[in-house]
Design a protein around this motif. Structure first.
Motif, PDB file in Angstrom:
ATOM      1  N   HIS A   1      12.869   3.851   1.106  1.00  0.00           N
ATOM      2  CA  HIS A   1      12.242   2.963   1.566  1.00  0.00           C
ATOM      3  C   HIS A   1      12.944   1.552   1.348  1.00  0.00           C
ATOM      4  CE1 HIS A   1       8.872   4.918   3.460  1.00  0.00           C
ATOM      5  NE2 HIS A   1       8.765   5.582   2.475  1.00  0.00           N
ATOM      6  N   GLY A   2      14.067   1.487   0.577  1.00  0.00           N
ATOM      7  CA  GLY A   2      14.833   0.752   0.168  1.00  0.00           C
ATOM      8  C   GLY A   2      14.481  -0.234  -1.048  1.00  0.00           C
ATOM      9  N   TYR A   3      13.758   0.373  -2.005  1.00  0.00           N
ATOM     10  CA  TYR A   3      13.194  -0.101  -3.416  1.00  0.00           C
ATOM     11  C   TYR A   3      14.285   0.421  -4.400  1.00  0.00           C
ATOM     12  CZ  TYR A   3       9.837  -2.382  -0.874  1.00  0.00           C
ATOM     13  OH  TYR A   3       9.031  -3.299  -0.078  1.00  0.00           O
ATOM     14  N   ARG A   4      14.657  -0.490  -5.271  1.00  0.00           N
ATOM     15  CA  ARG A   4      15.291  -0.066  -6.602  1.00  0.00           C
ATOM     16  C   ARG A   4      14.183  -0.289  -7.766  1.00  0.00           C
ATOM     17  NH1 ARG A   4      18.387  -2.792  -3.625  1.00  0.00           N
ATOM     18  NH2 ARG A   4      18.545  -4.797  -5.096  1.00  0.00           N
ATOM     19  N   THR A   5      14.294   0.549  -8.857  1.00  0.00           N
ATOM     20  CA  THR A   5      13.218   0.205  -9.859  1.00  0.00           C
ATOM     21  C   THR A   5      14.269  -0.144 -11.094  1.00  0.00           C
ATOM     22  OG1 THR A   5      13.917   2.366 -10.796  1.00  0.00           O
ATOM     23  CG2 THR A   5      11.910   2.006  -9.268  1.00  0.00           C
TER      24      THR A   5
ATOM     25  N   ALA B   1       0.889  -1.254   0.009  1.00  0.00           N
ATOM     26  CA  ALA B   1       0.024  -0.155  -0.003  1.00  0.00           C
ATOM     27  C   ALA B   1       0.866   1.342   0.092  1.00  0.00           C
ATOM     28  CB  ALA B   1      -0.952   0.144   1.271  1.00  0.00           C
ATOM     29  N   LEU B   2       1.954   1.144   0.787  1.00  0.00           N
ATOM     30  CA  LEU B   2       2.760   2.451   0.701  1.00  0.00           C
ATOM     31  C   LEU B   2       3.471   2.527  -0.577  1.00  0.00           C
ATOM     32  CD1 LEU B   2       4.636   4.475   2.226  1.00  0.00           C
ATOM     33  CD2 LEU B   2       6.245   2.520   2.631  1.00  0.00           C
ATOM     34  N   LEU B   3       3.900   1.647  -1.146  1.00  0.00           N
ATOM     35  CA  LEU B   3       4.287   1.684  -2.486  1.00  0.00           C
ATOM     36  C   LEU B   3       3.362   2.355  -3.448  1.00  0.00           C
ATOM     37  CD1 LEU B   3       6.556  -1.784  -2.887  1.00  0.00           C
ATOM     38  CD2 LEU B   3       7.322   0.707  -2.376  1.00  0.00           C
ATOM     39  N   SER B   4       2.262   1.926  -3.335  1.00  0.00           N
ATOM     40  CA  SER B   4       1.208   2.383  -4.365  1.00  0.00           C
ATOM     41  C   SER B   4       0.867   4.038  -4.019  1.00  0.00           C
ATOM     42  CB  SER B   4      -0.312   1.689  -4.138  1.00  0.00           C
ATOM     43  OG  SER B   4       0.018   0.469  -4.603  1.00  0.00           O
ATOM     44  N   ASP B   5       0.886   4.234  -2.873  1.00  0.00           N
ATOM     45  CA  ASP B   5       0.751   5.532  -2.374  1.00  0.00           C
ATOM     46  C   ASP B   5       2.063   6.528  -2.803  1.00  0.00           C
ATOM     47  OD1 ASP B   5      -1.537   5.024  -1.230  1.00  0.00           O
ATOM     48  OD2 ASP B   5      -0.916   5.122   0.874  1.00  0.00           O
ATOM     49  N   LEU B   6       2.989   6.023  -2.902  1.00  0.00           N
ATOM     50  CA  LEU B   6       4.234   6.707  -3.067  1.00  0.00           C
ATOM     51  C   LEU B   6       4.438   7.091  -4.605  1.00  0.00           C
ATOM     52  CD1 LEU B   6       7.387   4.938  -1.421  1.00  0.00           C
ATOM     53  CD2 LEU B   6       6.555   7.311  -0.980  1.00  0.00           C
ATOM     54  N   ILE B   7       3.723   6.310  -5.494  1.00  0.00           N
ATOM     55  CA  ILE B   7       3.480   6.309  -6.920  1.00  0.00           C
ATOM     56  C   ILE B   7       2.629   7.375  -7.427  1.00  0.00           C
ATOM     57  CG2 ILE B   7       2.780   5.153  -9.212  1.00  0.00           C
ATOM     58  CD1 ILE B   7       5.797   4.220  -8.341  1.00  0.00           C
ATOM     59  N   TRP B   8       1.254   7.050  -6.641  1.00  0.00           N
ATOM     60  CA  TRP B   8       0.504   8.264  -6.804  1.00  0.00           C
ATOM     61  C   TRP B   8       0.689   9.534  -6.233  1.00  0.00           C
ATOM     62  CZ3 TRP B   8      -3.432   8.115  -9.929  1.00  0.00           C
ATOM     63  CH2 TRP B   8      -4.194   7.027  -9.860  1.00  0.00           C
ATOM     64  N   ALA B   9       1.513   9.752  -5.277  1.00  0.00           N
ATOM     65  CA  ALA B   9       1.989  10.862  -4.847  1.00  0.00           C
ATOM     66  C   ALA B   9       3.116  11.540  -5.781  1.00  0.00           C
ATOM     67  CB  ALA B   9       2.775  10.736  -3.325  1.00  0.00           C
TER      68      ALA B   9
ATOM     69  N   ILE C   1       6.890   8.390 -14.631  1.00  0.00           N
ATOM     70  CA  ILE C   1       6.316   8.187 -13.066  1.00  0.00           C
ATOM     71  C   ILE C   1       7.367   7.596 -12.189  1.00  0.00           C
ATOM     72  CG2 ILE C   1       4.579   6.910 -11.883  1.00  0.00           C
ATOM     73  CD1 ILE C   1       2.658   6.838 -14.404  1.00  0.00           C
ATOM     74  N   LEU C   2       8.258   6.770 -12.512  1.00  0.00           N
ATOM     75  CA  LEU C   2       9.055   5.827 -11.779  1.00  0.00           C
ATOM     76  C   LEU C   2      10.307   6.823 -11.358  1.00  0.00           C
ATOM     77  CD1 LEU C   2       9.186   2.410 -13.212  1.00  0.00           C
ATOM     78  CD2 LEU C   2       8.263   2.968 -11.120  1.00  0.00           C
ATOM     79  N   SER C   3      10.553   7.727 -12.362  1.00  0.00           N
ATOM     80  CA  SER C   3      11.598   8.493 -12.198  1.00  0.00           C
ATOM     81  C   SER C   3      11.462   9.881 -11.113  1.00  0.00           C
ATOM     82  CB  SER C   3      11.998   9.305 -13.598  1.00  0.00           C
ATOM     83  OG  SER C   3      12.968  10.439 -13.364  1.00  0.00           O
ATOM     84  N   GLY C   4       9.970   9.977 -11.232  1.00  0.00           N
ATOM     85  CA  GLY C   4       9.415  11.064 -10.253  1.00  0.00           C
ATOM     86  C   GLY C   4       9.472  10.465  -8.809  1.00  0.00           C
ATOM     87  N   ALA C   5       9.191   9.121  -8.774  1.00  0.00           N
ATOM     88  CA  ALA C   5       9.070   8.519  -7.328  1.00  0.00           C
ATOM     89  C   ALA C   5      10.447   7.826  -7.116  1.00  0.00           C
ATOM     90  CB  ALA C   5       8.080   7.405  -7.347  1.00  0.00           C
ATOM     91  N   ARG C   6      11.550   7.916  -7.790  1.00  0.00           N
ATOM     92  CA  ARG C   6      12.779   7.074  -7.457  1.00  0.00           C
ATOM     93  C   ARG C   6      13.524   7.350  -6.095  1.00  0.00           C
ATOM     94  NH1 ARG C   6      15.177   7.166 -12.334  1.00  0.00           N
ATOM     95  NH2 ARG C   6      14.202   5.165 -12.603  1.00  0.00           N
ATOM     96  N   GLY C   7      13.335   8.668  -5.717  1.00  0.00           N
ATOM     97  CA  GLY C   7      13.941   9.176  -4.350  1.00  0.00           C
ATOM     98  C   GLY C   7      13.361   8.440  -3.270  1.00  0.00           C
ATOM     99  N   PRO C   8      11.833   8.678  -3.216  1.00  0.00           N
ATOM    100  CA  PRO C   8      11.281   8.191  -2.022  1.00  0.00           C
ATOM    101  C   PRO C   8      11.252   6.577  -2.069  1.00  0.00           C
ATOM    102  CG  PRO C   8       9.790   9.713  -3.207  1.00  0.00           C
ATOM    103  CD  PRO C   8      11.161   9.881  -4.095  1.00  0.00           C
TER     104      PRO C   8
END
Length: 92
Positions: free
Chosen positions: A83-87, A23-31, A72-79
């Motif tokens: 949280h420990g995720y790489r795209t 759910a957090l990952l989905s929220d980060l993408i939307w944000a 989208i992923l570029s914009g969310a890459r930092g957040p």
């Protein structure tokens, strides 16, 4: 509408905590998505490597959908990284 899958590698967690993490990952993408990205829906699903994100975007072509998913992923890459995720490169 087009669907693009993006793989995230990241922390392995117990199943109960993983649900909240999805759910957090989905929220980060939307944000971090902008109107120009055409994002309609996000689905996050646990996978052996980490998480698969399914990005449903309004796009005229497959190439445009991939470009929008990259943005989208570029914009969310930092957040996501915080949280420990790489795209990985998104794909159809």
């Amino acid at each position: 509408m087009r669907v693009v899958r993006a793989a995230l590698s990241g922390p392995r967690q117990d199943p109960d905590h993983r649900r909240g993490g999805l759910a957090l990952l989905s929220d980060l993408i939307w944000a971090h998505a902008e109107a120009a990205h055409g994002l309609e829906h996000v689905r996050a699903k646990a996978a052996d490597h980490g998480v698969d994100l399914y990005l449903f975007v309004r796009a005229a072509t497959e190439a445009a959908a991939l470009d929008q998913a990259r943005a989208i992923l570029s914009g969310a890459r930092g957040p996501l990284s915080a949280h420990g995720y790489r795209t990985a490169e998104p794909r159809r």
